[in-house]
Design an enzyme around this catalytic site. Structure first.
Site, short mmCIF file in Angstrom:
data_model
loop_
_atom_site.label_atom_id
_atom_site.label_comp_id
_atom_site.label_asym_id
_atom_site.label_seq_id
_atom_site.Cartn_x
_atom_site.Cartn_y
_atom_site.Cartn_z
N GLU A 100 0.82 -1.21 0.00
CA GLU A 100 0.00 0.00 0.00
C GLU A 100 0.85 1.26 0.00
O GLU A 100 0.46 2.28 -0.57
CB GLU A 100 -0.93 -0.01 1.22
CG GLU A 100 -2.03 1.03 1.15
CD GLU A 100 -3.13 0.76 2.16
OE1 GLU A 100 -3.57 1.72 2.80
OE2 GLU A 100 -3.54 -0.41 2.30
N ASP A 160 -2.64 -3.24 3.03
CA ASP A 160 -3.09 -3.43 4.41
C ASP A 160 -4.17 -4.50 4.48
O ASP A 160 -5.09 -4.53 3.65
CB ASP A 160 -3.62 -2.13 4.99
CG ASP A 160 -2.49 -1.23 5.50
OD1 ASP A 160 -1.32 -1.63 5.37
OD2 ASP A 160 -2.79 -0.14 6.02
N TYR A 214 -1.10 -4.65 13.88
CA TYR A 214 -1.99 -3.88 13.01
C TYR A 214 -3.03 -3.12 13.83
O TYR A 214 -3.78 -3.73 14.61
CB TYR A 214 -2.67 -4.82 12.03
CG TYR A 214 -3.44 -4.14 10.94
CD1 TYR A 214 -2.79 -3.39 9.97
CD2 TYR A 214 -4.83 -4.24 10.86
CE1 TYR A 214 -3.50 -2.76 8.95
CE2 TYR A 214 -5.54 -3.62 9.85
CZ TYR A 214 -4.87 -2.88 8.90
OH TYR A 214 -5.57 -2.25 7.91
#
Length: 490
Positions: free
Chosen positions: A7, A103, A300
């Site tokens: 990303e 992601d 995350y």
């Protein structure tokens, strides 16, 4: 040759490093049988209404509703070079398959799929799904790449959200603007958001405070309080009846209670705590957490889970012991964490709760920016607290009679600090501790039937309070509850 699409450039660099791809080329890393490149957030945007028909440049009631079929996308302005780079890489003859390493969430899925389709690519692709940017986690993820088709429902969900934003925003904005002869922006998220803000503001504006009173007795080093009394003359009459009179302890109840450890952080609870303790906005907290994730120090952050999966128990145990060695937590006593408190497979969705990573052992926390360091310590605190013993105390309630009325005194006696000892150590390390309501202090050893002569009595005046104005963090929670929360990674 696999083309790995991330990303952001920073993520691509970390992925390339973990996979032993050290050769930097133009717009990518290449080597070891891999090409690692990147998007720059969303490269594709929904086409404006005028792109479907030039007549839509003018806002007219008769054109509504505008329902494009098919729904089209265009390159985002300023990102043409990034797209062209990816398209050329996809078209290379030696590239036989792709890996979506954006992601691991709804928006990451959308970013990759739109670029893949816009480039006209038909080569097979798989999905890298990880919750940590540690080298070991990246390598494990690549050893267990999942079929891209497994995430079609996630892609459809992202498309649905994006189309809903467009359809409601374009049509409702034009409708109300034409009807009321002024530009009135209407959106799927912003309109209910505005309604919530207006509703709260109205309640604050219309609030009329009401006065009430308490009569307070001083009894053997403790204070007993009456019920609320609206009329000041009634409060004064009770005070006069009690002043210098005799009070009797009518009852004493003792109940052992415990507060279980807090759960681990998801994004919303992390944002709430960071706002309460450090004053960070929701966006600041997300930015700090994302940066720590990309530095491999945090898992995350865009998660709604507050537990870990069973297969993480061993890693969690190792991270717990690392966190316990980080100042200020290294000043605590013996610590015997219970990892089982952190694990619940049924309550983990796409990603597990936010915790530090094993990179904590090598990290120089003093070199981190203040905001990131504070956030990392906050997550360490929550991890340690979540695996600690309960806070146990004895709640004591004593009632007294005086002047024909009942008065109540409450207190508590701490039996075991448990997880609150870790929280106390963390708070003591802060330059400015957050303002919290003080808990009840310990009461003297009152006994039923105990008499108190020459009681001191006083009246205190109070006012009802209006609803509090929203902070952005509390507001995020409200939005999440009603289903309009967005965690876009765009």
């Amino acid at each position: 040759m696999k083309l790995v699409i991330c990303e952001k450039p920073s993520v691509a660099k970390a992925v390339a490093s973990a996979l032993g791809v050290t050769s930097r080329a133009d717009g990518c890393f290449e080597g070891n049988g891999l090409i690692v490149s990147w998007c720059v957030g969303h490269l594709m945007s929904p086409m404006d209404a005028a792109g479907y028909d030039p007549a839509y440049k003018k806002w007219k009631y008769d054109d509504l509703p505008i329902m494009p079929e098919p729904f089209c996308y265009v390159l985002a302005k300023g990102k043409e070079d990034a797209f062209q780079n990816l398209k050329l890489l996809m078209e290379r003859e030696d590239v036989t398959e792709l890996v979506n390493a954006c992601d691991a969430g709804r928006e990451g899925e959308l970013i990759f799929r739109l670029v893949y389709e816009a480039a006209g690519c038909s080569k097979p692709f798989s999905r890298l799904w990880i919750s940590s940017m540690e080298d070991a986690a990246i390598r494990e993820g690549f050893a267990d790449l999942r079929p891209g088709g497994d995430y079609d429902p996630l892609y459809q969900s992202a498309l649905c959200r994006q189309k809903a934003d467009w359809l409601i925003g374009i049509n409702a904005t034009r409708l109300f603007s034409v009807l009321y002869h002024r530009t009135l922006n209407v959106g799927r998220v912003q309109t209910p958001t505005l309604a919530m803000l207006m509703d709260r503001d109205s309640k604050i504006t219309m609030f009329r405070k009401e006065k009430y009173h308490h009569v307070r007795l001083t009894l053997g080093g403790a204070e007993a309080v009456s019920e609320k009394i609206a009329a000041p003359e009634e409060a004064e009459a009770l005070r006069a009846a009690c002043a210098g009179a005799e009070a009797v302890c009518a009852s004493v109840t003792r109940e052992q209670k415990k507060e279980v450890p807090p759960k681990l952080y998801d994004l919303t609870t992390l944002q709430r705590e960071a706002n309460r303790i450090f004053g960070y906005t929701a966006k600041q907290t997300l930015d700090y957490a994302q940066s720590l994730y990309e530095k491999k120090l945090l898992t995350y952050p865009r998660t709604d889970s507050r537990y870990l999966t069973a297969d993480m128990a061993e890693t969690a145990s190792a991270v717990l012991h690392l966190a316990a060695k980080v100042p200020p937590f290294d000043g605590g006593g013996e610590f015997f964490p219970d990892v089982s408190l952190l694990v619940n497979d049924k309550k983990v969705s796409d990603h597990h709760a936010i915790i530090p990573t094993l990179e904590l052992e090598k990290a120089d926390l003093s070199a981190l920016p203040v905001g990131e360091r504070n956030l990392l310590l906050l997550v360490c605190r929550e991890l340690l607290c979540a695996a600690a013993e309960p806070y146990v105390y004895e709640a004591v309630t004593a009632t007294f009679t005086c002047g024909g009325q009942t008065f109540t005194a409450k207190g508590r006696r701490i039996l075991s600090e448990g997880w609150r000892e870790i929280d106390r150590i963390f708070r003591a390390s802060l330059k400015e501790e957050p303002e919290d309501e003080a808990g009840p202090a310990a009461l003297p050893d009152f006994t039923e039937g105990q008499l108190f002569d020459q009681v001191e009595a006083a009246v205190t005046e109070h006012f009802t309070a209006p609803p509090k104005a929203y902070t952005d963090v509390i507001f995020c929670e409200r939005k999440e509850w009603i289903g309009i929360e967005e965690r876009s990674s765009a």
